[in-house]
Scaffold this motif. Structure first.
Motif, PDB file in Angstrom:
ATOM      1  N   GLN A 101      86.613  34.971   8.828  1.00 50.34           N
ATOM      2  CA  GLN A 101      87.636  35.950   9.187  1.00 50.34           C
ATOM      3  C   GLN A 101      87.738  36.201  10.689  1.00 50.34           C
ATOM      4  O   GLN A 101      88.591  36.964  11.135  1.00 50.34           O
ATOM      5  CB  GLN A 101      87.359  37.276   8.471  1.00 50.34           C
ATOM      6  CG  GLN A 101      87.189  37.144   6.965  1.00 50.34           C
ATOM      7  CD  GLN A 101      88.342  36.424   6.300  1.00 50.34           C
ATOM      8  OE1 GLN A 101      89.507  36.708   6.580  1.00 50.34           O
ATOM      9  NE2 GLN A 101      88.022  35.468   5.431  1.00 50.34           N
ATOM     10  N   ASP A 102      86.895  35.553  11.480  1.00 49.73           N
ATOM     11  CA  ASP A 102      86.889  35.734  12.937  1.00 49.73           C
ATOM     12  C   ASP A 102      86.847  34.366  13.604  1.00 49.73           C
ATOM     13  O   ASP A 102      85.790  33.801  13.835  1.00 49.73           O
ATOM     14  CB  ASP A 102      85.686  36.581  13.361  1.00 49.73           C
ATOM     15  CG  ASP A 102      85.675  36.865  14.858  1.00 49.73           C
ATOM     16  OD1 ASP A 102      86.627  36.436  15.566  1.00 49.73           O
ATOM     17  OD2 ASP A 102      84.711  37.500  15.326  1.00 49.73           O
ATOM     18  N   ARG A 103      88.016  33.838  13.921  1.00 44.61           N
ATOM     19  CA  ARG A 103      88.093  32.481  14.477  1.00 44.61           C
ATOM     20  C   ARG A 103      87.435  32.362  15.849  1.00 44.61           C
ATOM     21  O   ARG A 103      87.132  31.245  16.285  1.00 44.61           O
ATOM     22  CB  ARG A 103      89.550  32.009  14.532  1.00 44.61           C
ATOM     23  CG  ARG A 103      90.186  31.873  13.155  1.00 44.61           C
ATOM     24  CD  ARG A 103      91.537  31.173  13.208  1.00 44.61           C
ATOM     25  NE  ARG A 103      92.123  31.070  11.875  1.00 44.61           N
ATOM     26  CZ  ARG A 103      93.223  30.374  11.582  1.00 44.61           C
ATOM     27  NH1 ARG A 103      93.854  29.715  12.563  1.00 44.61           N
ATOM     28  NH2 ARG A 103      93.688  30.334  10.350  1.00 44.61           N
ATOM     29  N   ALA A 104      87.201  33.476  16.488  1.00 40.07           N
ATOM     30  CA  ALA A 104      86.519  33.442  17.783  1.00 40.07           C
ATOM     31  C   ALA A 104      85.076  32.962  17.638  1.00 40.07           C
ATOM     32  O   ALA A 104      84.464  32.516  18.618  1.00 40.07           O
ATOM     33  CB  ALA A 104      86.551  34.822  18.440  1.00 40.07           C
ATOM     34  N   THR A 105      84.519  33.037  16.426  1.00 38.19           N
ATOM     35  CA  THR A 105      83.138  32.581  16.211  1.00 38.19           C
ATOM     36  C   THR A 105      83.058  31.069  15.976  1.00 38.19           C
ATOM     37  O   THR A 105      81.964  30.497  16.039  1.00 38.19           O
ATOM     38  CB  THR A 105      82.503  33.286  14.997  1.00 38.19           C
ATOM     39  OG1 THR A 105      83.205  32.904  13.792  1.00 38.19           O
ATOM     40  CG2 THR A 105      82.564  34.800  15.154  1.00 38.19           C
ATOM     41  N   TRP A 106      84.168  30.438  15.721  1.00 40.60           N
ATOM     42  CA  TRP A 106      84.131  29.036  15.319  1.00 40.60           C
ATOM     43  C   TRP A 106      83.656  28.078  16.414  1.00 40.60           C
ATOM     44  O   TRP A 106      82.816  27.210  16.148  1.00 40.60           O
ATOM     45  CB  TRP A 106      85.498  28.594  14.799  1.00 40.60           C
ATOM     46  CG  TRP A 106      85.977  29.320  13.577  1.00 40.60           C
ATOM     47  CD1 TRP A 106      85.345  30.358  12.922  1.00 40.60           C
ATOM     48  CD2 TRP A 106      87.189  29.087  12.877  1.00 40.60           C
ATOM     49  NE1 TRP A 106      86.099  30.783  11.863  1.00 40.60           N
ATOM     50  CE2 TRP A 106      87.247  30.030  11.799  1.00 40.60           C
ATOM     51  CE3 TRP A 106      88.248  28.206  13.040  1.00 40.60           C
ATOM     52  CZ2 TRP A 106      88.314  30.067  10.912  1.00 40.60           C
ATOM     53  CZ3 TRP A 106      89.319  28.243  12.158  1.00 40.60           C
ATOM     54  CH2 TRP A 106      89.340  29.161  11.102  1.00 40.60           C
ATOM     55  N   PRO A 107      84.181  28.190  17.646  1.00 37.78           N
ATOM     56  CA  PRO A 107      83.779  27.205  18.675  1.00 37.78           C
ATOM     57  C   PRO A 107      82.277  27.187  18.946  1.00 37.78           C
ATOM     58  O   PRO A 107      81.683  26.111  19.079  1.00 37.78           O
ATOM     59  CB  PRO A 107      84.581  27.638  19.910  1.00 37.78           C
ATOM     60  CG  PRO A 107      85.768  28.367  19.358  1.00 37.78           C
ATOM     61  CD  PRO A 107      85.251  29.081  18.159  1.00 37.78           C
ATOM     62  N   LYS A 108      81.652  28.336  19.033  1.00 42.57           N
ATOM     63  CA  LYS A 108      80.216  28.376  19.310  1.00 42.57           C
ATOM     64  C   LYS A 108      79.431  27.751  18.161  1.00 42.57           C
ATOM     65  O   LYS A 108      78.451  27.022  18.388  1.00 42.57           O
ATOM     66  CB  LYS A 108      79.753  29.812  19.546  1.00 42.57           C
ATOM     67  CG  LYS A 108      78.282  29.911  19.933  1.00 42.57           C
ATOM     68  CD  LYS A 108      77.892  31.350  20.255  1.00 42.57           C
ATOM     69  CE  LYS A 108      76.419  31.433  20.655  1.00 42.57           C
ATOM     70  NZ  LYS A 108      76.023  32.844  20.963  1.00 42.57           N
TER      71      LYS A 108
END
Length: 267
Positions: free
Chosen positions: A38-45
């Motif tokens: 639910q939080d795409r900001a966590t995907w790259p890391k």
């Protein structure tokens, strides 16, 4: 080769991670707070330095928004250098099959593990408490399902992530027998030595009861839709995907029930 295991603390994910760790492969557990669907900001890391991904979606690929998330994640993963994707998919779910096509067309090495309902839902998930209480109340018709053991799923997924012989394969996994929920209740009764029954309820009654037990209403509504939509006979046949992938038969429900009897006897 760093392998990201999404849902790495869940039913399938933790088993996949354990198997890969036993092979001395570097594993990254993709669960909160490191990774959140639910939080795409966590995907790259979470994807940084990763070359393979066990791709499982919570709560299910048939839920609203799942396809968009899978598509966006797959594109991000492949563009960042992920070379292999192993997708946990749902049997008889058109929405899940759309996600399968996204993975298959991604340009990465892919394997799809398409599964029926999990046996472990009765011992580790939303059906555990009903079993402990002795009444499994669901909006499910009298339609048989070839319940699959999660350990079989994990064995197949771990093989697909760690070996080359499974690239480009779609494995459809089921158990070796068809069982209705009433028959499941009977087998659980035999394993535990106490009466466990199945009661059919309306979707509205199920949502109200599950919500009262603490399940988020949106999740309860999604599960009710799965029970009424997917359990219509479309999956009422067994297939041989476990043997195709591993060269051995799938585990039977009776074996699973006997192994987990102590869990249900704690009540």
């Amino acid at each position: 080769m760093t392998i990201l295991v999404l849902g790495g603390t869940g039913k399938t994910g933790r088993r996949v991670a354990d198997r890969l760790t036993a092979l001395d492969l570097p594993v990254r557990i993709g669960s909160r707070p490191l990774f959140d669907w639910q939080d795409r900001a966590t995907w790259p890391k979470a994807l940084d330095g990763v070359t393979a991904v066990y791709l499982s979606y919570y709560p299910d690929l048939a839920f609203p928004g799942a396809y968009d998330d899978i598509k966006a994640f797959t594109e991000l993963a492949v563009s960042g250098g992920v070379r292999r994707l192993v997708l946990l998919s749902g049997r008889g779910e058109p929405e899940a099959q759309a996600s399968e096509r996204t993975v298959q067309e991604s340009g990465a090495e892919w394997t799809v593990v398409r599964c029926s309902w999990f046996m472990q839902n009765f011992s580790e998930s939303f059906l555990l408490e009903p079993v402990l209480q002795g009444v499994i109340a669901l909006p499910a018709a009298d339609v048989p399902e070839p319940f699959v053991d999660v350990d079989d799923i994990a064995d197949v997924a771990a093989a697909a992530l760690s070996q080359d012989g499974h690239v480009g394969k779609l494995y459809e996994l089921t158990g070796p027998r068809l069982l209705t929920f009433a028959q499941v209740a009977s087998e659980l009764s035999e394993a535990t030595g106490r009466p466990i029954s199945f009661v059919r309820v309306t979707p509205e009654e199920y949502v109200a009861g599950a919500s009262a037990q603490g399940m988020p209403r949106e999740e309860a509504e999604g599960l009710a839709a799965l029970f009424t939509g997917i359990l219509d006979g479309r999956n009422a046949h067994v297939v041989d995907g476990v043997r195709q992938a591993l060269g051995r038969p799938a585990r039977d429900f009776a074996e699973y029930a006997a192994a987990n009897a102590a869990v249900w006897k704690k009540s």
